[in-house]
Enzyme design. Structure first.
Site, PDB file in Angstrom:
ATOM      1  N   ARG A 134      -1.386  -0.587  -8.462  1.00  0.00           N
ATOM      2  CA  ARG A 134      -2.750  -0.212  -8.081  1.00  0.00           C
ATOM      3  C   ARG A 134      -2.788   1.309  -8.121  1.00  0.00           C
ATOM      4  NH1 ARG A 134      -3.866  -1.068  -2.162  1.00  0.00           N
ATOM      5  NH2 ARG A 134      -4.280  -3.248  -2.647  1.00  0.00           N
ATOM      6  N   ARG A 191      -8.559   6.809  13.424  1.00  0.00           N
ATOM      7  CA  ARG A 191      -7.516   7.554  12.695  1.00  0.00           C
ATOM      8  C   ARG A 191      -7.961   7.879  11.278  1.00  0.00           C
ATOM      9  NH1 ARG A 191      -3.590   4.681  15.187  1.00  0.00           N
ATOM     10  NH2 ARG A 191      -3.571   3.059  13.619  1.00  0.00           N
ATOM     11  N   ASP A 202       0.838  -1.197   0.000  1.00  0.00           N
ATOM     12  CA  ASP A 202       0.000   0.000   0.000  1.00  0.00           C
ATOM     13  C   ASP A 202       0.874   1.248   0.000  1.00  0.00           C
ATOM     14  OD1 ASP A 202      -2.448  -1.359   0.141  1.00  0.00           O
ATOM     15  OD2 ASP A 202      -2.512  -1.321   2.331  1.00  0.00           O
ATOM     16  N   HIS A 241     -14.121   3.913  -6.902  1.00  0.00           N
ATOM     17  CA  HIS A 241     -15.568   3.711  -7.018  1.00  0.00           C
ATOM     18  C   HIS A 241     -16.163   4.821  -7.883  1.00  0.00           C
ATOM     19  CE1 HIS A 241     -13.954   2.550  -3.064  1.00  0.00           C
ATOM     20  NE2 HIS A 241     -14.598   1.429  -3.300  1.00  0.00           N
TER      21      HIS A 241
END
Ligand code: FDA
Length: 317
Positions: A190, A294, A139, A233
């Site tokens: 990604r 968070r 990530d 999305h």
């Protein structure tokens, strides 16, 4: 859990203020209530929960990427524990024959303690995945660790690991040059808008700029022959990915869509029905509370989504 969104950038001011109020009041919201908020966006606290969720998604035709919740770890033991959890997750995916890989945040395996520690820990996870024929996505976190994150990724690739991918954020001005400097590696990328709030000096801040950058990055990644995972999305960007795929005759093994668990399931189902590949991000773990708080504080728009969702459910009763 990336159950957050950058959509606050497109909100008008009163909505943003309401979001911020909801977000700042979250720490006083009782745990069970936060849990209710979080439930929709995460599989549960245990690996079994994640495995069950992945099984359900696989039956719908979607694949998954499993994330062990936790980040900004500042002791070595905790980082080592997170590595063990990933190894267990990879084993369980292998044992059950599910269609899933894993996503790892380097700060959860020690990046902010020492980059060499995160590299060693990431290597263990990637090595284990390689031995099981699986894949690890690293990530991308806030801009303070972008260089270190890309370094760990490139080092692993130079060491010969092909089963590791990276994330680039379209909000970051540097992303185009990152694509170009990684071109030789043909990275599996990604592409996301980016969830962290970054200063305008290094980041695009309006929805129009972020979307234009996303579309440009799709083209740049296609130019260098990357596998592209369009993680969004946003229907405009999904259409952009589909247009590039059509124009360049990209077969479906060269790109996929990725979405968050519990977000826009109708859109997910439409994409699946049209034959697209869709992978769902499945977070699980006992660090859900701190993590949710968070995330919510970091990006108040999530609080807005959550509040809308809760309101909808209450009205629906
Ligand atoms: P946008 O925020 O404009 O959302 C489009 C529409 O989707 C909204 O209008 C809303 O209807 C709906 N929506 C979006 N998020 C929602 C939510 N949480 N709840 C309900 N509805 C929602 N970021 C990052 O910085 N580093 C990373 O490594 C990743 N990894 C990652 C993996 C995957 C699989 C996804 C899908 C996302 C990420 N992200 C991320 C997060 C990403 O940067 C971004 O914040 C979110 O995907 C939201 O942006 P969208 O592109 O969906 O657009």
């Amino acid at each position: 859990m990336w159950s957050g969104a950058t959509a606050s950038r497109s909100y008008d001011l009163p909505v943003r203020i309401v979001d911020r109020l909801i977000a700042t009041s979250l720490p006083v919201v009782p745990r069970p209530v936060v849990r209710r908020f979080a439930d929709r966006y995460m599989a549960g606290e245990r690996l079994d929960d994640a495995i069950a969720t992945v099984g359900r998604l696989n039956r719908l035709g979607a694949s998954a990427t499993v994330d062990v919740l936790g980040e900004f770890v500042n002791d070595r033991e905790q980082a080592a524990h997170t590595v063990e959890q990933y190894l267990e997750a990879l084993d369980a995916i292998h044992r059950t024959g599910l269609d899933a890989n894993v996503s790892v945040k380097l700060t959860a395996v020690g990046l902010e303690i020492e980059p060499a520690l995160a590299l060693g820990n990431a290597r263990r996870i990637v090595q284990s995945a390689a031995s099981l024929g699986n894949f690890v996505r690293i990530d991308m976190e806030h801009s303070g660790v972008t260089d270190e994150t890309l370094d760990v990724y490139s080092t692993l690739r130079r060491e010969g690991f092909d089963n590791v991918g990276i994330v680039l954020q379209s909000c970051m001005r540097r992303s185009v040059s990152d694509v170009r400097s990684m071109a030789k590696l043909q990275p599996r990328v990604r592409l996301v808008k980016g969830i962290y709030v970054e200063p305008p000096s290094i980041a695009y801040t309006t929805p129009a700029q972020i979307n234009a950058s996303f579309e440009r990055l799709i083209e740049e990644l296609a130019d260098i022959g990357s596998h592209i995972a369009a993680a969004t999305h946003d229907e405009q960007l999904i259409a952009a990915m589909q247009r590039v795929a059509r124009e360049r005759s990209l077969t479906r093994d060269l790109y996929e869509f990725q979405m968050l668990l519990g977000v826009r399931e109708g859109l997910r189902d439409r994409l699946l029905a049209s034959g697209e590949r869709v992978r769902i991000y499945v977070p699980y773990g006992d660090a859900w509370y701190g993590y949710s708080i968070r995330r919510l504080k970091e990006n108040p728009s999530i609080a807005g989504y959550v509040a809308q969702d809760v309101a909808r459910r209450l009205v629906g009763r």
